[in-house]
Write an enzyme that holds these catalytic residues in place. Structure first.
Site: not given
Length: 220
Positions: A64, A105, A115-116
């Site tokens: 991403q 997130d 989070n990621k």
């Protein structure tokens, strides 16, 4: 859109006149509908005349950072360099990173951040190298009723995201795979959490701010 703008203004106060910032995953326009959370802070700082260089983690395994964040930064004329995820510690050791700035997130009541995957490694590296680790997210990301990150079930994604590249198998057929979408960043590793309300510093107690956030959001 207004929440992102306010996050940008609040977070820009943390950005010096000339800074190198490292990001992970994507927290920009494509993710939020506004100017972004983490990237919105960078855009706001640039509009204020600050000089910013952004190191962009590629963000394995779906890239991403490489595919989305670099595109957005280029579109907004922000200088950036794409780096592999495992470069961050070395960049910090060489004092090339002034801060890490990511989105989230989910944030729990005690300030744990989901989070990621890869975010926790960044936070640990920041703690060791004494680099600020900032998280930018709207108040809607905070789950006031979940006490800590251990209560959050992490989603496991398709193993083929790791065993294949564009449909081509790169591993043996019998390889066992762990592919969690996110990881847990403990609150004690987070320097500050930036919301549309203000910049929050530890110790975090979002559970006690639930009604304050609700009334603030309604006023926007």
């Amino acid at each position: 859109v207004e929440m992102c703008n306010r996050i940008g203004v609040n977070g820009a106060d943390l950005i010096g006149e000339k800074m190198n910032i490292l990001t992970h995953c994507n927290a920009g326009e494509l993710a939020t509908g506004g100017i972004g959370t983490a990237l919105g802070i960078i855009y706001t700082a640039k509009k204020q005349g600050k000089e910013v260089l952004v190191y962009v983690d590629e963000t394995r395994p779906l890239l991403q950072g490489a595919r989305l964040t670099t595109y957005e930064l280029d579109k907004n004329d922000v200088e950036n360099e794409l780096v592999i995820d495992s470069m961050s510690a070395n960049l910090m050791r060489e004092e090339q990173i002034d801060c890490v700035l990511i989105g989230a997130d989910r944030i729990t009541a005690n300030g744990d951040v989901i989070n990621k995957v890869g975010s926790d490694s960044l936070a640990v590296n920041c703690a060791f190298h004494k680099v600020p680790f900032y998280v930018a997210a709207p108040g809607s990301t905070i789950d006031f009723d979940i006490p800590n990150g251990e209560e959050v079930k992490i989603e496991e994604l398709d193993p083929e995201e790791i065993t294949e590249i564009y449909g081509e198998r790169i591993t043996g057929s019998g390889v066992n795979v762990m592919n969690p979408a996110f990881d847990l960043v403990p609150a004690e590793l987070v320097t500050a959490i930036i919301t549309e309300y203000k910049v929050h510093y530890p110790p975090y107690n979002f559970g006690g701010l639930k009604h304050m956030f609700s009334s603030y959001v309604q006023s926007i």
